[in-house]
Design a protein around this motif. Structure first.
Motif, PDB file in Angstrom:
ATOM      1  N   UNK A   3       0.822  -1.204   0.000  1.00 40.22           N
ATOM      2  CA  UNK A   3       0.000   0.000   0.000  1.00 40.22           C
ATOM      3  C   UNK A   3       0.857   1.256   0.000  1.00 40.22           C
ATOM      4  N   UNK A   4       0.224   2.413  -0.087  1.00 43.29           N
ATOM      5  CA  UNK A   4      -1.227   2.559  -0.186  1.00 43.29           C
ATOM      6  C   UNK A   4      -1.732   2.172  -1.579  1.00 43.29           C
ATOM      7  N   UNK A   5      -2.930   1.592  -1.591  1.00 43.94           N
ATOM      8  CA  UNK A   5      -3.594   1.224  -2.833  1.00 43.94           C
ATOM      9  C   UNK A   5      -4.988   1.829  -2.843  1.00 43.94           C
ATOM     10  N   UNK A   6      -5.499   2.202  -4.015  1.00 45.33           N
ATOM     11  CA  UNK A   6      -6.881   2.674  -4.081  1.00 45.33           C
ATOM     12  C   UNK A   6      -7.818   1.587  -3.550  1.00 45.33           C
ATOM     13  N   UNK A   7      -8.798   1.975  -2.756  1.00 49.70           N
ATOM     14  CA  UNK A   7      -9.698   1.031  -2.105  1.00 49.70           C
ATOM     15  C   UNK A   7     -10.318   0.047  -3.095  1.00 49.70           C
ATOM     16  N   UNK A   8     -10.623   0.517  -4.306  1.00 49.90           N
ATOM     17  CA  UNK A   8     -11.298  -0.360  -5.267  1.00 49.90           C
ATOM     18  C   UNK A   8     -10.388  -1.452  -5.835  1.00 49.90           C
TER      19      UNK A   8
END
Length: 150
Positions: free
Chosen positions: A121-126
């Motif tokens: 991460x960080x990764x987009x939630x989707x």
């Protein structure tokens, strides 16, 4: 525009010693055999891995049915403890608003062999659940590889 970000944490146990799991992440010939979800592959000639602080981790995943669909990885190792820990930074990426994505790969002994923990991460939630599914698919491929060779 604000994007919701998250962190992926995935754990898996392999029936293989830590040295074998470490090699699966650090030796180009082995990584090319398992990395990428079902339907994706890595050509060994795209793989460059120098598992040391400041070293690179580069390769290109490609869709098996359409080699023009690719997902390149170009990361730098920021922390390395052989057979125990590797941390890379990859980016910046447009999809994460130009953030750098960190990936931690932690290895520990467990009764069945090796416990692996990946934190990314960080990764987009989707993309958290699709990423989890992709890692699980990759780990299934690695399980089969260990079953065949160990």
């Amino acid at each position: 525009m604000r994007m919701d970000m998250g962190e992926l944490v995935i754990e898996h146990e392999f029936s293989a010693p830590r040295s074998a799991v470490w090699a699966a992440f650090t030796e180009p010939e082995i990584l090319a055999e398992w990395f990428g979800p079902q339907g994706w592959g890595v050509h060994v000639d795209t793989v460059e891995i120098e598992p040391r602080v400041g070293g690179v981790q580069k390769f290109v995943m490609h869709l098996l049915d359409d080699a023009t669909q690719t997902s390149p990885v170009h990361a730098t190792f920021t922390e390395v403890r052989e057979h125990e820990l590797m941390v890379t930074e990859d980016g910046p990426h447009e999809m994460t608003l130009n953030l750098v994505i960190e990936m931690r790969v932690e290895l520990a002994d467990c009764p069945t062999g090796t416990a692996l923990r990946v934190i990314q991460g960080p990764l987009p939630a989707e993309v958290l659940e699709p990423s989890r599914t992709g890692w699980e698919s990759s780990f299934n491929k690695l399980d089969r590889l260990f079953a065949k060779h160990l």
